[in-house]
Design an enzyme around this catalytic site. Structure first.
Site, PDB file in Angstrom:
ATOM      1  N   LYS A  56       0.828  -1.206   0.000  1.00 57.75           N
ATOM      2  CA  LYS A  56       0.000   0.000   0.000  1.00 57.75           C
ATOM      3  C   LYS A  56       0.867   1.263   0.000  1.00 57.75           C
ATOM      4  O   LYS A  56       0.554   2.244  -0.687  1.00 57.75           O
ATOM      5  CB  LYS A  56      -0.927   0.001   1.211  1.00 57.75           C
ATOM      6  N   ALA A 113      -0.780   0.952   5.777  1.00 52.73           N
ATOM      7  CA  ALA A 113      -1.060   0.152   6.968  1.00 52.73           C
ATOM      8  C   ALA A 113      -2.096  -0.912   6.657  1.00 52.73           C
ATOM      9  O   ALA A 113      -2.903  -0.768   5.734  1.00 52.73           O
ATOM     10  CB  ALA A 113      -1.544   1.038   8.112  1.00 52.73           C
ATOM     11  N   ASP A 114      -2.043  -1.976   7.430  1.00 53.10           N
ATOM     12  CA  ASP A 114      -3.046  -3.027   7.300  1.00 53.10           C
ATOM     13  C   ASP A 114      -3.254  -3.667   8.674  1.00 53.10           C
ATOM     14  O   ASP A 114      -2.302  -3.821   9.448  1.00 53.10           O
ATOM     15  CB  ASP A 114      -2.613  -4.087   6.297  1.00 53.10           C
ATOM     16  N   THR A 115      -4.503  -4.019   8.960  1.00 49.46           N
ATOM     17  CA  THR A 115      -4.853  -4.594  10.258  1.00 49.46           C
ATOM     18  C   THR A 115      -5.571  -5.918  10.077  1.00 49.46           C
ATOM     19  O   THR A 115      -6.432  -6.047   9.203  1.00 49.46           O
ATOM     20  CB  THR A 115      -5.757  -3.627  11.054  1.00 49.46           C
ATOM     21  N   ALA A 174       0.221  -3.701  10.777  1.00 41.17           N
ATOM     22  CA  ALA A 174       1.514  -3.411  10.166  1.00 41.17           C
ATOM     23  C   ALA A 174       1.485  -2.001   9.597  1.00 41.17           C
ATOM     24  O   ALA A 174       0.466  -1.552   9.065  1.00 41.17           O
ATOM     25  CB  ALA A 174       1.825  -4.408   9.058  1.00 41.17           C
TER      26      ALA A 174
END
Length: 216
Positions: free
Chosen positions: A61, A89-91, A126
Site C-alpha cells: 500500500k 497500513a493493514d490490520t 503493520a
C-alpha cells in the site's frame, strides 16, 4: 487532514488509506497530511502467516500510494519542493492463528462475535513508510480480551452496522468497546494505527516529524 502544505516543511506526509480511523489517529498525532487510495490485491497467500500478510500489504500500500502520489504530482512545482513520505497500513484480527476478515453481513458478523466471546484474540497492525529511496516497516501486535457475549447481544451489535467494515466485525473505539475487558499492548494499533510506533518508524527515515505537525 488538510490540503494545505506548510512552506517550511521538509517532508510531505501522504496516507495511503481511506480509513477514517487511521486519518483520525494521524490527526491526533498532530500531522498535516494528504490522502490517496491505492488499489492493492489483499488476497491471502497460501502458507502466509498473519504477521507476514499484514506486513506485505502495508508495504504494498505504501509503495502503490507513493506511485499514485508521484504520478498525480509529476511536473508540478509542489513535487519538486517537497519530499513525500507515504504511510501504508493493514490490520488483521487473528483467532487461533486464523485471520478474521470483514463480515459479509449481519449474520456473519454475529457469528464472528460469538467466536470471540469470552476469549482473547490478537490484533496485528503493520505500518510501512516509504520515501522512494528506502522504506521501513513494523508489525505491532496487541492482545484483546473479550468478556462473554450473549447471542442476543451479538445480534444487536451486528444490527448497528458498526462492525460491518471492520476486521473482526467490531470497532473497539465505538460501541464494540463494551466487549473488551482489557487490551495488552497498543490500543491505537487495535483501532488501526499504532501511534508511538508510527512516530518512531518515520524517524527511522530521518523524517522531521515535528515540522509536519499542524501546530509545529
Amino acid at each position: 487532514m488538510t490540503d494545505e502544505v506548510k512552506s517550511d516543511a521538509k517532508n510531505m506526509l501522504v496516507l495511503a488509506s481511506t480509513s477514517p480511523r487511521r486519518r483520525a489517529l494521524l490527526e491526533q498525532m498532530g500531522f498535516t497530511f494528504h490522502v490517496v487510495a491505492p488499489e492493492v490485491d489483499e488476497q491471502h497467500q497460501p502458507g502466509e502467516t498473519p504477521a507476514a500478510y499484514v506486513a506485505r500489504l502495508a508495504v504494498a500500500k505504501a509503495r502503490a500510494g507513493l506511485a499514485l502520489w508521484t504520478g498525480r504530482q509529476s511536473g508540478g512545482a509542489q513535487a519538486n519542493a517537497y519530499n513525500p513520505v507515504v504511510l501504508g497500513a493493514d490490520t488483521a484480527v487473528v483467532l487461533d492463528n486464523e485471520i478474521l476478515g470483514k463480515p459479509c453481513g449481519q449474520t456473519q458478523g454475529t457469528e464472528v462475535l460469538l467466536q470471540l466471546s469470552g476469549r482473547a484474540h490478537e490484533v496485528m497492525t503493520a505500518v510501512a513508510a516509504c520515501n522512494g529511496a528506502q522504506w521501513q516497516s513494523i508489525v505491532c501486535t496487541a492482545r484483546v480480551h473479550f468478556r462473554r457475549i450473549e447471542a442476543w447481544e451479538a445480534r444487536a451489535y451486528a444490527a448497528t452496522g458498526e462492525g460491518m467494515d471492520k476486521a473482526g466485525s467490531y470497532g473497539i473505539q465505538g460501541i464494540g468497546g463494551i466487549f473488551a475487558e482489557r487490551v495488552e499492548g497498543s490500543y491505537s494499533a487495535v483501532v488501526g494505527l499504532p501511534v508511538a510506533q508510527t512516530e518512531m518508524l518515520l524517524r527511522k527515515l530521518n523524517v522531521d516529524t515535528w515540522s509536519m505537525r499542524i501546530h509545529g
